[in-house]
Enzyme design. Structure first.
Site, PDB file in Angstrom:
ATOM      1  CD  GLU A  61     -22.901 -30.878 -33.431  1.00 15.77           C
ATOM      2  OE1 GLU A  61     -22.796 -30.169 -32.407  1.00 15.77           O
ATOM      3  OE2 GLU A  61     -21.978 -31.024 -34.256  1.00 15.77           O
ATOM      4  CB  THR A  89     -10.025 -19.434 -32.703  1.00 14.47           C
ATOM      5  OG1 THR A  89     -11.189 -20.146 -32.265  1.00 14.47           O
ATOM      6  CG2 THR A  89      -8.801 -19.926 -31.948  1.00 14.47           C
ATOM      7  CG  HIS A  91     -14.617 -22.961 -33.170  1.00 15.50           C
ATOM      8  ND1 HIS A  91     -14.449 -23.813 -34.242  1.00 15.50           N
ATOM      9  CD2 HIS A  91     -15.399 -23.625 -32.288  1.00 15.50           C
ATOM     10  CE1 HIS A  91     -15.094 -24.931 -34.005  1.00 15.50           C
ATOM     11  NE2 HIS A  91     -15.688 -24.848 -32.838  1.00 15.50           N
TER      12      HIS A  91
HETATM   13  N1  INI Z   1     -20.323 -25.670 -29.091  1.00 16.55           N
HETATM   14  C1  INI Z   1     -21.065 -24.975 -28.205  1.00 16.55           C
HETATM   15  O1  INI Z   1     -22.232 -25.326 -27.982  1.00 16.55           O
HETATM   16  N2  INI Z   1     -20.552 -23.886 -27.582  1.00 16.55           N
HETATM   17  C2  INI Z   1     -19.257 -23.457 -27.826  1.00 16.55           C
HETATM   18  O2  INI Z   1     -18.834 -22.465 -27.192  1.00 16.55           O
HETATM   19  C3  INI Z   1     -18.472 -24.170 -28.752  1.00 16.55           C
HETATM   20  N3  INI Z   1     -17.112 -23.766 -29.012  1.00 16.55           N
HETATM   21  O3  INI Z   1     -16.723 -22.684 -28.583  1.00 16.55           O
HETATM   22  O4  INI Z   1     -16.360 -24.454 -29.647  1.00 16.55           O
HETATM   23  C4  INI Z   1     -19.031 -25.304 -29.374  1.00 16.55           C
HETATM   24  N4  INI Z   1     -18.328 -26.039 -30.268  1.00 16.55           N
HETATM   25  C5  INI Z   1     -18.716 -27.361 -30.643  1.00 16.55           C
HETATM   26  C6  INI Z   1     -19.653 -27.365 -31.837  1.00 16.55           C
HETATM   27  O5  INI Z   1     -20.931 -26.875 -31.483  1.00 16.55           O
HETATM   28  C7  INI Z   1     -19.837 -28.783 -32.390  1.00 16.55           C
HETATM   29  O6  INI Z   1     -20.434 -29.596 -31.407  1.00 16.55           O
HETATM   30  C8  INI Z   1     -18.527 -29.435 -32.835  1.00 16.55           C
HETATM   31  O7  INI Z   1     -17.810 -28.579 -33.708  1.00 16.55           O
HETATM   32  C9  INI Z   1     -18.795 -30.777 -33.546  1.00 16.55           C
HETATM   33  O8  INI Z   1     -19.584 -30.580 -34.715  1.00 16.55           O
END
Ligand code: INI
Length: 157
Positions: A61, A89, A91
């Site tokens: 975001e 993963t 991600h």
């Molecule tokens: N967001 C982070 O700031 N750091 C992370 O490590 C992370 N992981 O690993 O999933 C993460 N995921 C959330 C992402 O930024 C969004 O807030 C979410 O997908 C909703 O849009």
């Protein structure tokens, strides 16, 4: 020999205004990055009334909020703070990749310096090391680079 014209930014804040955008995700790390960034700005002369903190859900975001703040044009620099920690993963790649791309494009589109204080690390241990322990505080380092950028841009304007 003649002098070489050199432009450098000093580390004096003066009346510059900063917005710090920080993620709630991994807040046990990002709040330490925020502490480091605020401490650095204040110790370089920032006025509390010229600092604004915006909290966002996660690193994904950050770009939209950074872009919105940059587009308004009422701050001299933005310090983006977050922590993307690799899991098992892909991600991590998606979140970290979109985060850096989006913020770079906001910075270029609006010509407002955006400091990249987002950790992209393999483990929680690496994140802790960079959030105020043995590898310093990357939030403080990001704040410092934003001060320098403000002062470089002021000279170039
Ligand atoms: N967001 C982070 O700031 N750091 C992370 O490590 C992370 N992981 O690993 O999933 C993460 N995921 C959330 C992402 O930024 C969004 O807030 C979410 O997908 C909703 O849009």
């Amino acid at each position: 020999m003649s002098e070489i014209n050199t432009i450098e930014g000093d580390l004096i804040v003066g009346d510059a205004r900063f917005t710090l955008v920080v993620t709630r995700f991994n807040s046990f790390i990002t709040e330490s990055l925020l502490d480091g960034a605020v401490d650095t700005l204040l110790r370089h002369g920032a006025k509390r009334e010229n600092l604004t903190i915006v909290r966002v859900p996660g690193a994904f975001e950050l770009p939209l909020v950074v872009k919105k703040i940059a587009a308004k044009g009422d701050v001299d620099a933005i310090v983006a703070l977050g922590a993307v920690i690799r899991g098992g993963t892909p991600h991590f790649e998606y979140v970290a990749g979109e985060c850096v791309k989006g913020m770079a494009s906001a910075m270029m589109a609006h010509q407002v310096p955006v400091a990249f204080g987002v950790l992209t690390v393999d483990s929680i241990e690496q994140a802790v090391e960079r959030a105020g322990t043995k590898a310093g505080n990357k939030g403080g380092e990001a704040a410092l680079s934003s001060i320098e950028m403000v002062n470089i841009l002021r000279q170039l304007d």
